[in-house]
Structures are given as C-alpha cells and as structure tokens.
Design a protein around this motif. Structure first.
Motif, PDB file in Angstrom:
ATOM      1  N   VAL A  47       1.042  -1.301  -0.017  1.00 48.59           N
ATOM      2  CA  VAL A  47      -0.030  -0.097   0.022  1.00 48.59           C
ATOM      3  C   VAL A  47       0.825   1.046  -0.218  1.00 48.59           C
ATOM      4  O   VAL A  47       1.792   1.267   0.711  1.00 48.59           O
ATOM      5  CB  VAL A  47      -0.957  -0.173   1.326  1.00 48.59           C
ATOM      6  N   ALA A  48       0.618   2.057  -0.987  1.00 47.50           N
ATOM      7  CA  ALA A  48       1.331   3.294  -0.981  1.00 47.50           C
ATOM      8  C   ALA A  48       0.684   4.463   0.117  1.00 47.50           C
ATOM      9  O   ALA A  48      -0.495   4.626  -0.008  1.00 47.50           O
ATOM     10  CB  ALA A  48       1.168   4.086  -2.500  1.00 47.50           C
ATOM     11  N   THR A  49       1.591   5.034   1.099  1.00 49.68           N
ATOM     12  CA  THR A  49       0.776   5.768   2.005  1.00 49.68           C
ATOM     13  C   THR A  49       0.876   7.127   1.570  1.00 49.68           C
ATOM     14  O   THR A  49      -0.115   8.104   2.335  1.00 49.68           O
ATOM     15  CB  THR A  49       1.667   5.330   3.110  1.00 49.68           C
ATOM     16  N   ASP A  50       1.550   7.478   0.473  1.00 52.27           N
ATOM     17  CA  ASP A  50       1.773   8.940   0.018  1.00 52.27           C
ATOM     18  C   ASP A  50       1.598   8.943  -1.544  1.00 52.27           C
ATOM     19  O   ASP A  50       2.325   8.184  -2.078  1.00 52.27           O
ATOM     20  CB  ASP A  50       3.125   9.638   0.550  1.00 52.27           C
ATOM     21  N   VAL A  51       0.850   9.739  -1.896  1.00 52.15           N
ATOM     22  CA  VAL A  51       0.599   9.871  -3.529  1.00 52.15           C
ATOM     23  C   VAL A  51       0.370  11.203  -3.820  1.00 52.15           C
ATOM     24  O   VAL A  51      -0.179  12.252  -3.266  1.00 52.15           O
ATOM     25  CB  VAL A  51      -0.833   8.972  -3.772  1.00 52.15           C
ATOM     26  N   ILE A  64      -3.717  13.622 -15.963  1.00 50.67           N
ATOM     27  CA  ILE A  64      -2.676  13.233 -14.958  1.00 50.67           C
ATOM     28  C   ILE A  64      -1.344  12.852 -15.766  1.00 50.67           C
ATOM     29  O   ILE A  64      -1.485  11.916 -16.570  1.00 50.67           O
ATOM     30  CB  ILE A  64      -3.109  11.926 -14.272  1.00 50.67           C
ATOM     31  N   ASP A  65      -0.440  13.686 -15.581  1.00 51.85           N
ATOM     32  CA  ASP A  65       0.892  13.642 -16.546  1.00 51.85           C
ATOM     33  C   ASP A  65       1.555  12.234 -15.724  1.00 51.85           C
ATOM     34  O   ASP A  65       2.273  11.656 -16.444  1.00 51.85           O
ATOM     35  CB  ASP A  65       1.602  14.743 -16.319  1.00 51.85           C
ATOM     36  N   SER A  66       1.775  12.317 -14.545  1.00 59.75           N
ATOM     37  CA  SER A  66       2.340  11.096 -13.610  1.00 59.75           C
ATOM     38  C   SER A  66       1.694  10.860 -12.159  1.00 59.75           C
ATOM     39  O   SER A  66       1.046  12.050 -11.580  1.00 59.75           O
ATOM     40  CB  SER A  66       3.701  11.455 -13.646  1.00 59.75           C
ATOM     41  N   VAL A  67       1.956   9.961 -11.681  1.00 63.80           N
ATOM     42  CA  VAL A  67       1.527   9.748 -10.090  1.00 63.80           C
ATOM     43  C   VAL A  67       2.806   9.122  -9.455  1.00 63.80           C
ATOM     44  O   VAL A  67       3.094   8.090  -9.624  1.00 63.80           O
ATOM     45  CB  VAL A  67       0.616   8.873 -10.132  1.00 63.80           C
ATOM     46  N   ASP A  68       3.226  10.002  -8.433  1.00 62.22           N
ATOM     47  CA  ASP A  68       4.413   9.564  -7.652  1.00 62.22           C
ATOM     48  C   ASP A  68       3.793   8.988  -6.177  1.00 62.22           C
ATOM     49  O   ASP A  68       2.940   9.208  -6.019  1.00 62.22           O
ATOM     50  CB  ASP A  68       5.137  10.765  -7.329  1.00 62.22           C
ATOM     51  N   VAL A  69       4.387   7.894  -5.848  1.00 58.85           N
ATOM     52  CA  VAL A  69       3.949   7.080  -4.605  1.00 58.85           C
ATOM     53  C   VAL A  69       4.989   6.966  -3.638  1.00 58.85           C
ATOM     54  O   VAL A  69       6.383   6.652  -4.138  1.00 58.85           O
ATOM     55  CB  VAL A  69       3.103   5.830  -5.067  1.00 58.85           C
ATOM     56  N   VAL A  70       4.647   6.596  -2.503  1.00 54.39           N
ATOM     57  CA  VAL A  70       5.870   6.269  -1.605  1.00 54.39           C
ATOM     58  C   VAL A  70       5.032   4.939  -0.938  1.00 54.39           C
ATOM     59  O   VAL A  70       4.020   5.174  -0.460  1.00 54.39           O
ATOM     60  CB  VAL A  70       5.874   7.379  -0.484  1.00 54.39           C
ATOM     61  N   PHE A  71       5.749   4.079  -0.666  1.00 57.00           N
ATOM     62  CA  PHE A  71       5.198   2.636  -0.107  1.00 57.00           C
ATOM     63  C   PHE A  71       6.835   2.027   0.585  1.00 57.00           C
ATOM     64  O   PHE A  71       7.694   2.045  -0.071  1.00 57.00           O
ATOM     65  CB  PHE A  71       4.806   1.685  -1.059  1.00 57.00           C
ATOM     66  N   GLY A  72       6.632   1.922   1.946  1.00 55.05           N
ATOM     67  CA  GLY A  72       7.751   1.474   2.537  1.00 55.05           C
ATOM     68  C   GLY A  72       8.979   2.419   2.481  1.00 55.05           C
ATOM     69  O   GLY A  72       8.626   3.690   2.756  1.00 55.05           O
ATOM     70  N   SER A  73      10.106   2.019   2.183  1.00 55.27           N
ATOM     71  CA  SER A  73      10.991   3.320   2.147  1.00 55.27           C
ATOM     72  C   SER A  73      11.352   3.539   0.475  1.00 55.27           C
ATOM     73  O   SER A  73      12.165   4.148   0.185  1.00 55.27           O
ATOM     74  CB  SER A  73      12.743   2.475   2.576  1.00 55.27           C
ATOM     75  N   HIS A  74      10.386   3.084  -0.337  1.00 51.63           N
ATOM     76  CA  HIS A  74      10.441   3.345  -1.867  1.00 51.63           C
ATOM     77  C   HIS A  74       9.828   4.656  -2.214  1.00 51.63           C
ATOM     78  O   HIS A  74       8.695   4.878  -1.654  1.00 51.63           O
ATOM     79  CB  HIS A  74      10.352   2.025  -2.433  1.00 51.63           C
ATOM     80  N   THR A 115      11.209   0.494  -8.417  1.00 55.66           N
ATOM     81  CA  THR A 115      10.966   1.620  -9.098  1.00 55.66           C
ATOM     82  C   THR A 115       9.595   1.302 -10.371  1.00 55.66           C
ATOM     83  O   THR A 115       9.056   2.195 -10.815  1.00 55.66           O
ATOM     84  CB  THR A 115      12.037   2.401  -9.923  1.00 55.66           C
ATOM     85  N   GLN A 116       9.378  -0.025 -10.361  1.00 63.88           N
ATOM     86  CA  GLN A 116       8.406  -0.376 -11.253  1.00 63.88           C
ATOM     87  C   GLN A 116       7.206  -0.813 -10.643  1.00 63.88           C
ATOM     88  O   GLN A 116       7.186  -1.951  -9.619  1.00 63.88           O
ATOM     89  CB  GLN A 116       8.789  -1.689 -12.336  1.00 63.88           C
ATOM     90  N   VAL A 117       6.218   0.147 -10.471  1.00 66.83           N
ATOM     91  CA  VAL A 117       5.104  -0.039  -9.679  1.00 66.83           C
ATOM     92  C   VAL A 117       3.914   0.375 -10.386  1.00 66.83           C
ATOM     93  O   VAL A 117       3.969   1.416 -11.345  1.00 66.83           O
ATOM     94  CB  VAL A 117       5.220   0.932  -8.494  1.00 66.83           C
TER      95      VAL A 117
END
Length: 167
Positions: A47-51, A64-74, A115-117
C-alpha cells in the motif's frame, strides 16, 4: 492541382491516418493488457501511503501526467496511469479523497526493481480487457473503406483512360 485532386489527396491522407491511429491504439491496448497481467502474476502487493498527482494541461484539457507514490522506504512513479484528473486542478498535489489514486493506494511493484510500480486497480482493469477496442476497429474500418474506395476510383479512371484511342 485541381479541386478534385486535392479532395482525393486529402481523403487518402485521412484514410492512412485513420488506419495508423487504429493500429497504434491496438498496440497500446495490448501493451497495457500485458503490463497488467505481468504485474498481477509477478508483482508484490503493498500500500502506498503517500500519493502525489502531477496534473498538466494540453490544448485546454487537463490530464494526469504522472503519479508519484511512496511505499515502505521506496519512492516511485506509477508505470501506467489513467489520464483523468478526477477533479484536480493543474499542479502537483495529493489526489482528492475517494478518487482512483487516493491514499492509501493498493499497488503492485517488482521486488527486483521497486521503481516499477502500478496501482492495483489499473493492473486489474488492464488485465481484464479482451478483444480489440471498438474505436480502433472503427478507425481501421473507416480508413480502410475510404482507401479501398479511392483505389477503386483510381483503377477505374486509369482503365477508362487507357481505353481511349490516341488522337
């Protein structure tokens, strides 16, 4: 160049562009289907906690040009995403609550390359597609019909021209 020749040339260009558009749409659809199936088969769920959405504008339309996500330390950018900005304005900001990419966002990532998500909802939708998209079929059929019609007119006109005796 007379008006008829310009019309025929214009129709020929339209026919070629319609067929090319249809073929590109099919190739893109098949690619997305393959990506979705691959992530579902080999991806690791989390689960991505930050989008953060990057919404841009082109020719007056927002997407939407891109979607950045944060999951764990990635931290990564989604490999594929849908272009609908879901009511978000131009700029970088979190998606609105209850929308497709709102956090917490279920995602699938490649364990050997985080990085592939992809969003799980996108992977599932892409993988569930089947057949050829209707608009692609229509574009190819229309372009092909116009092209065949122009070819027939050209062939008939050429045969009539050869059938005339030389003066």
């Amino acid at each position: 160049m007379d008006a008829v020749a310009r019309l025929v040339s214009g129709l020929g260009v339209f026919a070629v562009l319609a067929v090319v558009f249809g073929v590109v749409a099919i190739v893109d659809d098949r690619h997305q289907r393959s990506v979705g199936r691959e992530f579902l088969a080999t991806g690791t769920r989390t689960v991505a906690t930050d989008v953060v959405l990057q919404v841009r504008t082109s020719r007056g339309d927002e997407y939407i040009d891109s979607v950045d996500v944060v999951f764990g330390s990635h931290r990564a950018m989604l490999s594929e995403s849908q272009g609908d900005p879901e009511g978000n304005g131009v700029g970088d900001h979190p998606p609105n609550a209850g929308t497709r990419y709102a956090a917490p966002l279920p995602v699938l990532y490649k364990a050997d390359d985080p990085t592939q998500v992809i969003a799980a909802v996108d992977a599932e939708e892409f993988a569930a597609r089947s057949g050829i998209p209707g608009f692609a079929q229509g574009a190819i059929a229309l372009g092909g019909t116009v092209g065949i019609g122009l070819g027939a007119v050209w062939w008939i006109a050429g045969r009539r021209g050869r059938a005339r005796p030389d003066p």
